[in-house]
Design a protein around this motif. Structure first.
Motif, PDB file in Angstrom:
ATOM      1  N   ILE A  62      77.984  67.478  56.595  1.00 32.49           N
ATOM      2  CA  ILE A  62      78.948  66.874  57.519  1.00 32.49           C
ATOM      3  C   ILE A  62      80.283  67.611  57.410  1.00 32.49           C
ATOM      4  CG2 ILE A  62      80.284  64.784  57.991  1.00 32.49           C
ATOM      5  CD1 ILE A  62      77.807  63.187  57.175  1.00 32.49           C
ATOM      6  N   TYR A  63      80.684  67.906  56.171  1.00 34.98           N
ATOM      7  CA  TYR A  63      81.904  68.703  55.930  1.00 34.98           C
ATOM      8  C   TYR A  63      81.788  70.041  56.661  1.00 34.98           C
ATOM      9  CZ  TYR A  63      84.872  71.885  53.190  1.00 34.98           C
ATOM     10  OH  TYR A  63      85.766  72.844  52.806  1.00 34.98           O
ATOM     11  N   TRP A  64      80.612  70.682  56.574  1.00 35.96           N
ATOM     12  CA  TRP A  64      80.385  71.938  57.283  1.00 35.96           C
ATOM     13  C   TRP A  64      80.538  71.758  58.790  1.00 35.96           C
ATOM     14  CZ3 TRP A  64      76.679  72.685  61.029  1.00 35.96           C
ATOM     15  CH2 TRP A  64      76.571  73.982  61.519  1.00 35.96           C
ATOM     16  N   ILE A  73      82.307  69.598  60.399  1.00 33.78           N
ATOM     17  CA  ILE A  73      83.721  69.434  60.767  1.00 33.78           C
ATOM     18  C   ILE A  73      84.434  70.793  60.714  1.00 33.78           C
ATOM     19  CG2 ILE A  73      85.906  68.400  60.044  1.00 33.78           C
ATOM     20  CD1 ILE A  73      84.231  65.985  59.079  1.00 33.78           C
ATOM     21  N   VAL A  74      84.194  71.536  59.633  1.00 38.20           N
ATOM     22  CA  VAL A  74      84.817  72.860  59.482  1.00 38.20           C
ATOM     23  C   VAL A  74      84.439  73.767  60.663  1.00 38.20           C
ATOM     24  CG1 VAL A  74      84.807  74.969  58.091  1.00 38.20           C
ATOM     25  CG2 VAL A  74      85.031  72.758  56.970  1.00 38.20           C
ATOM     26  N   THR A  75      83.193  73.626  61.156  1.00 41.52           N
ATOM     27  CA  THR A  75      82.725  74.479  62.257  1.00 41.52           C
ATOM     28  C   THR A  75      83.249  74.004  63.603  1.00 41.52           C
ATOM     29  OG1 THR A  75      80.721  75.015  61.035  1.00 41.52           O
ATOM     30  CG2 THR A  75      80.668  75.375  63.406  1.00 41.52           C
ATOM     31  N   THR A  98      85.869  72.281  64.365  1.00 39.90           N
ATOM     32  CA  THR A  98      87.306  72.490  64.545  1.00 39.90           C
ATOM     33  C   THR A  98      87.652  73.970  64.556  1.00 39.90           C
ATOM     34  OG1 THR A  98      87.587  72.265  62.160  1.00 39.90           O
ATOM     35  CG2 THR A  98      87.943  70.296  63.467  1.00 39.90           C
TER      36      THR A  98
END
Lengths: 288, 288, 288, 288
Positions: D206-208, D210-212, D214
């Protein structure tokens, strides 16, 4: 038990509990559903973080359970309980729904179904385990529990803006697809043969072109030759303008929509409420 | 054979097959072309992924073929067949085209030529192998096969928006070029001498400045000194505004275009269709 | 020699060569200047890539020159020649300029000065070597050589848009500064003590916050704890909206400017040219 | 001492010094406060960079101080002095404020409190050390010291734009949350089992996502399988459009606000100043 049977017979009262939050019982029910959704998500997080497989019959047959075994048992039982809970909730919701057929095909009817049955199915057919991803759909139901209908109205405006821009966006995506294939092939030819390159095939180079054009820029594939850097510099600068286009499209449509609907869906001249698809105010005739 | 000769003589019927998809034969032809395009792309993907060179005469002369040798032979034969197919298709298309001269210079005429002949040429002149990139142009032909003409009309609107913003964009790009040279030189002076730096030359630093200003940010070159980090922080924040400019330009033009054409190319007052370049509605005189 | 002296005395003819490109001599002069600018930039690129210091008196005094020594000598001599060329050009330009005082303070007068004298100075005062960065300003002169005045007019429109948004942008930058300090400090507290962290100090964390908020995302500093990842996820999503603000500001102003000036600086009603600061068309009175 | 006592009794004069910068004394006071803010920030930077803990009683009790010990002592004393200074300043500001109750709840009243007392508290209760982050709030006070009230007015316009878009933005954020959970789960299923993967759990994935989405793209987690790269390519391209939405929302509102207020808060027809919330010009009746 008798009270439960009585409740099950009184569809209207049941409907009030399940789909209405004006009563204390309804509020309690909503809270329970929401908690179950959150617990079910946390469960998926924990399971994936611990890298434990699901508890199987084999584990149960083995004589002594290890610590991990107990944990697996606990997680699996909890998951089965949650699946049972969501199944019962879905059945209840269908059972007491007065307009059952409308519900099946309504937005939340489909979401409820997708968030419940695939997992139930995967218990009996373990091969369908990958359906577990449907679990994520449960999150959408939080919109209903939070009674975010007014927000959903806003969402429809957004959706309408995107829909109206759809034709433009499809051409744009086809164009981007062609562009990244051309750029990827070009970069593979420039960088591909160089020792230590990370452009190892055309698909890899196309992936790089997408990562670069969208300005994500992971850095897992980067040009190392002078020619490759010159070309990617040009791609970045020109690409920045190309990629600015969807922003322009969506902005233009959204500004148009906003203007059309007026402030808060009211006529900008007489401040009367306007119909959603009206082109003229039905009160004063102002063009919207 | 006789039927083929007869078909080749009947240009009109041939044109119906090649360029028209109302007939079953035309649909079948379109499907074949599209499949050939997809297969040709997949072929390029596989070849680049396997790092096998093209099959040469030397390979053929060697007595026994290895496994890789057979694969190379297969891929090469398939490629020759596809090149032959696209060449025949191009010749047919030219042959049965009633307005041949218009076709040569039309958008798809040029695309068809670029997607076919360079590869044919590279068979006879192996040194021209780098022309294989032209193969990517075949993808553009999918637009025609899918009869995406209405979408292409939308594309013209986008293109017109970009064209009308061209003057502004050219100044902008010149400005960006000067800016990245200045910033790159500055960063090379600050970071260049530091041990372990990745700013190894001015061109490298200019590449870094472009990667940073466009917010791609690979991370292959990053500042490590305090001064370098302070300067790049300023570059990022100020640059974000500078880089917002093309979005602004394209958005402004697109909003303008959208307004001018009205909703769906219709007059916003009387809802009659408007001509593409009209400034006033020819029906009611509304300024568009 | 006599012809040169005669030319130097005929200021008007000299001015035609130096600042006018209608004559063949003027065109040749422009071409020479442009070549010199490009050569001077390439020289800087080569020097920085080879990591050779400038040729010094010590090198000259040493009896035998190595290969690198000869290269250094060549580069240094070429640089001195170019500096001489640009100095002579600047002197000529000043000498034959009829309105000399206006030139000194004009945009290109300042650019010419900054692109020439700092480097001349650094020959005599080696400590000023860092002034070599001014060399990059020469690139700006390409705007003049290419006679990009109409483009520069477009540039003024852009500049005006940015100027008019200045107040909003300054508040915005102050706000961003405070925000990144707060976020950087927060992340240092969350990630700072963790073994293997890349958040080694508050300034480092502030640098990370800027790299993240601007969506550059190098990846040289990344959160590794769960808390750190949760916080940075929130920063990214919320930050995306915050960082959308300058785009909104510049777009809004640019749309406003475009509307005010009309299409191509003409009145949208009568199509007559309008003055740059006019609020009403001087021909038909239309509000611009 | 007598003069100080007299000053403390003369609340009006004190107020002039503390909150007014027309007098030389007021200017000196402002300068002192601003210097203290800058010094306090630099102190935090130095402390975090040197990785020295705060000086404790144990250090004082040890017989001889090492070099680092002296440094720690110095930094700690300086910090205590600054905390004392800000506390005295806050007390003075409250003491001489004529409308004390309004001040407590005003924007700067709250900022002053948060920037002062938490640190004072953390001296007596060392467990509250994490409150030190509040120190960053001091930066906000620079807005007041610089008398940036006119800029703050501009800031209110920005804030109003964001507020008015709030409903749309909240739906948008909920939608993004659901989206990243679904995408993260999907990617974990595709990439999770692969050896050498960096998608080690659903929260990581999920962190990935978001990083992608945005477009930050750190590169600490990247897909390595073909399926993973295909899916993330689609996420990036589609995501680029989705993430363009808040820009569109904020732009649309900002353009609307700008138009409503007219140029510089003046009526676009008669150029008279307009009230902040007016819908019609009070001079000529023009709809704003």
């Amino acid at each position: 038990m008798n009270r439960l049977t009585a409740l099950l017979k009184d569809k209207e009262r049941l409907h009030n509990i399940v789909s209405n939050d004006d009563t204390p019982m309804g509020k309690a029910f909503d809270l329970t559903v929401m908690s179950a959704i959150v617990v079910s998500l946390l469960l998926a997080f924990v399971e994936s973080s611990l890298h434990v497989d699901e508890f199987t019959m084999d584990d149960l047959m083995s004589k002594s359970l290890t610590k991990v075994g107990w944990l697996k048992l606990g997680l699996t039982v909890l998951e089965y309980l949650l699946t049972l809970f969501f199944t019962v909730e879905y059945v209840l919701r269908v059972y007491c729904e007065p307009r059952r057929k409308d519900y099946y095909l309504s937005f939340f009817g489909i979401v409820d179904f997708l968030a419940t049955f695939p997992q139930l199915l995967s218990i009996f057919v373990p091969q369908l385990k990958y359906l577990a991803i449907m679990r994520s759909f449960r999150l959408i139901r939080i919109f209903r529990v939070l009674k975010l209908f007014t927000f959903i109205n806003e969402g429809y405006l957004l959706l309408e803006s995107i829909k109206r821009s759809m034709n433009k966006l499809i051409v744009y995506f086809l164009f981007i697809t062609v562009l990244v294939v051309v750029l990827g092939t070009l970069m593979f030819m420039v960088e591909g043969g160089y020792p230590g390159t990370s452009f190892r095939s055309i698909p890899d180079s196309i992936y790089w072109a997408i990562v670069t054009l969208t300005t994500v820029g992971y850095g897992d594939i980067t040009p190392i030759t002078v020619a490759g850097r010159v070309i990617s510099s040009m791609i970045m600068i020109l690409g920045y303008t190309i990629i600015a286009v969807p922003t322009g499209i969506v902005s233009a449509t959204m500004i148009d929509e906003t203007k059309k609907k007026g402030k808060n869906g009211r006529c900008p001249r007489c401040n009367q409420k306007t119909d959603l698809n009206a082109n003229y105010c039905k009160n004063c005739g102002e063009r919207l």
